[in-house]
Scaffold this active site. Structure first.
Site, PDB file in Angstrom:
ATOM      1  N   HIS A  12      49.916 -64.584   2.906  1.00  0.00           N
ATOM      2  CA  HIS A  12      50.756 -64.669   1.710  1.00  0.00           C
ATOM      3  C   HIS A  12      50.337 -65.885   0.895  1.00  0.00           C
ATOM      4  O   HIS A  12      50.863 -66.981   1.074  1.00  0.00           O
ATOM      5  CB  HIS A  12      52.231 -64.738   2.141  1.00  0.00           C
ATOM      6  CG  HIS A  12      53.208 -64.710   1.015  1.00  0.00           C
ATOM      7  ND1 HIS A  12      54.553 -64.559   1.217  1.00  0.00           N
ATOM      8  CD2 HIS A  12      53.054 -64.808  -0.334  1.00  0.00           C
ATOM      9  CE1 HIS A  12      55.183 -64.567   0.056  1.00  0.00           C
ATOM     10  NE2 HIS A  12      54.288 -64.732  -0.899  1.00  0.00           N
ATOM     11  N   HIS A  14      48.914 -66.904  -3.284  1.00  0.00           N
ATOM     12  CA  HIS A  14      48.650 -66.489  -4.667  1.00  0.00           C
ATOM     13  C   HIS A  14      47.494 -67.341  -5.183  1.00  0.00           C
ATOM     14  O   HIS A  14      47.532 -68.569  -5.059  1.00  0.00           O
ATOM     15  CB  HIS A  14      49.890 -66.672  -5.527  1.00  0.00           C
ATOM     16  CG  HIS A  14      51.028 -65.805  -5.078  1.00  0.00           C
ATOM     17  ND1 HIS A  14      51.281 -64.571  -5.608  1.00  0.00           N
ATOM     18  CD2 HIS A  14      51.943 -65.984  -4.088  1.00  0.00           C
ATOM     19  CE1 HIS A  14      52.319 -64.024  -4.992  1.00  0.00           C
ATOM     20  NE2 HIS A  14      52.742 -64.869  -4.056  1.00  0.00           N
ATOM     21  N   HIS A 179      56.448 -58.018  -2.390  1.00  0.00           N
ATOM     22  CA  HIS A 179      57.438 -59.075  -2.213  1.00  0.00           C
ATOM     23  C   HIS A 179      58.839 -58.440  -2.271  1.00  0.00           C
ATOM     24  O   HIS A 179      59.059 -57.503  -3.041  1.00  0.00           O
ATOM     25  CB  HIS A 179      57.368 -60.100  -3.346  1.00  0.00           C
ATOM     26  CG  HIS A 179      56.224 -61.053  -3.288  1.00  0.00           C
ATOM     27  ND1 HIS A 179      54.907 -60.663  -3.325  1.00  0.00           N
ATOM     28  CD2 HIS A 179      56.212 -62.416  -3.225  1.00  0.00           C
ATOM     29  CE1 HIS A 179      54.138 -61.745  -3.286  1.00  0.00           C
ATOM     30  NE2 HIS A 179      54.895 -62.828  -3.219  1.00  0.00           N
ATOM     31  N   GLU A 182      63.658 -62.266  -1.690  1.00  0.00           N
ATOM     32  CA  GLU A 182      63.499 -63.677  -2.049  1.00  0.00           C
ATOM     33  C   GLU A 182      64.540 -64.037  -3.117  1.00  0.00           C
ATOM     34  O   GLU A 182      65.487 -64.753  -2.841  1.00  0.00           O
ATOM     35  CB  GLU A 182      62.085 -63.948  -2.579  1.00  0.00           C
ATOM     36  CG  GLU A 182      61.851 -65.414  -2.953  1.00  0.00           C
ATOM     37  CD  GLU A 182      60.578 -65.631  -3.754  1.00  0.00           C
ATOM     38  OE1 GLU A 182      60.079 -64.676  -4.378  1.00  0.00           O
ATOM     39  OE2 GLU A 182      60.120 -66.796  -3.790  1.00  0.00           O
ATOM     40  N   ASP A 260      52.295 -69.564   0.617  1.00  0.00           N
ATOM     41  CA  ASP A 260      52.584 -68.984  -0.713  1.00  0.00           C
ATOM     42  C   ASP A 260      51.609 -69.542  -1.745  1.00  0.00           C
ATOM     43  O   ASP A 260      51.144 -68.814  -2.621  1.00  0.00           O
ATOM     44  CB  ASP A 260      54.041 -69.251  -1.136  1.00  0.00           C
ATOM     45  CG  ASP A 260      54.667 -68.112  -1.940  1.00  0.00           C
ATOM     46  OD1 ASP A 260      53.989 -67.095  -2.167  1.00  0.00           O
ATOM     47  OD2 ASP A 260      55.839 -68.251  -2.327  1.00  0.00           O
TER      48      ASP A 260
HETATM   49 ZN   LIG Z   1      54.519 -64.890  -2.929  1.00  0.00          ZN
END
Ligand SMILES: [Zn+2]
Length: 301
Positions: A12, A14, A179, A182, A260
């Site tokens: 995970h 980006h 996703h 969250e 992340d």
């Molecule tokens: Zn993410």
């Protein structure tokens, strides 16, 4: 820094959130654009524009290639065995090139044996616009793109909008890796299970709000790619001690750990494992289980 622990995948990440700090400074100076602020953040509203600022620093295709290559080198140096990287080509709006050119530039920098690439639909864009990214991902299935993702705040884009997109992606051999759970709660995780047949869910931690959803994740063996530092910074959990990581693991949910974004959240996979042990209360055996899960559920697992 190279870890001596068990082999670990980081599933995970980006791309633009993983800028090398020196590269971010160089690109900000070169362009005159603001340097994105790193964590800590007060909440999602403070974090979100920093992500956009990081993407703005990707000035052209050569920078995109460089950022991907540096991510690979940095992960190698950290001893991360396999990395899955999220990219939303449509979020560039054609600014640095056509969608295919962006994907080609990133794939050229990602070794297939150590990396997967997830192309993400932005939740708010709607079912019709979402086909742009779904079709792109399907065209690259078997050529480096390993999954179809879904990113961005959850309320504006319910999972059922994208059921056909994810079905087509799965038929093409791509993983369903959206996703959810969250910025919305367990009901969003439930909708994702019902409509997108996920291989994994990125975050998913607010499943903890509904024991039935937690039980389903465990029974169906759906992995959650959990990022404690990210969650604490955007307000999903008030602090590490209150984070649901340990409860999810002890309920039998498969869990991987991830950052992340190393730059924006000012962390890395080693730091996430340290927080999991020291602040979230995972035992050594649980940490080893999480590391094994991260390999098992990777695109190469
Ligand atoms: Zn993410």
């Amino acid at each position: 820094m190279t870890s001596n622990g068990p082999a670990r995948a980081e599933l995970h990440l980006h791309l633009e959130a993983c800028l090398r700090p020196a590269t971010a400074r160089e690109l900000a100076e070169r362009s005159g654009l603001p340097l994105p602020k790193q964590a800590p953040y007060q909440d999602f509203a403070e974090f979100s524009p920093q992500y956009e600022a990081a993407r703005d620093l990707v000035l052209d295709l050569s920078v995109l290639h460089r950022v991907a290559a540096e991510l690979v080198a940095d992960q190698d140096a950290r001893g991360v065995t396999f990395s899955e990287v999220n990219l939303c080509p449509a979020s560039y709006g054609g600014r640095i090139g056509a969608d295919e050119e962006l994907v080609d530039a990133v794939l050229d920098a990602l070794p297939r044996d150590r990396c997967g690439l997830i192309l993400g639909i932005q939740r708010a864009e709607g079912p019709q616009a979402g086909w742009r990214t779904a079709s792109l991902a399907i065209r690259y299935a078997g050529r480096g793109v390993t999954g179809l993702g879904l990113v961005g705040p959850e309320p504006p884009g319910p999972a059922h909008w994208y059921a056909d997109h994810f079905a087509a992606a799965r038929d093409a051999g791509l993983m369903s890796v959206p996703h959810a759970g969250e910025t919305s709660g367990a009901e969003s995780v439930r909708a994702t299970l019902d409509h997108l047949q996920p291989h994994r869910i990125l975050h998913g931690v607010r499943a903890i709000e509904d024991p039935a959803v937690v039980a389903d994740l465990a029974d169906r063996r759906i992995c959650l790619d959990v990022c404690p530092t990210s969650n604490v910074n955007v307000g999903v959990a008030p602090d590490y001690a209150a984070h649901p990581l340990a409860a999810l693991v002890r309920a039998g949910v498969p869990v991987s750990l991830a950052s992340d974004g190393t730059y924006l959240f000012d962390t890395d996979l080693d730091a996430e494992y340290r927080h999991a042990a020291d602040d979230c209360g995972l035992t050594v055996a649980e940490l080893e289980s999480v590391a094994a899960t991260s390999m098992e559920f990777s695109a190469h697992g």
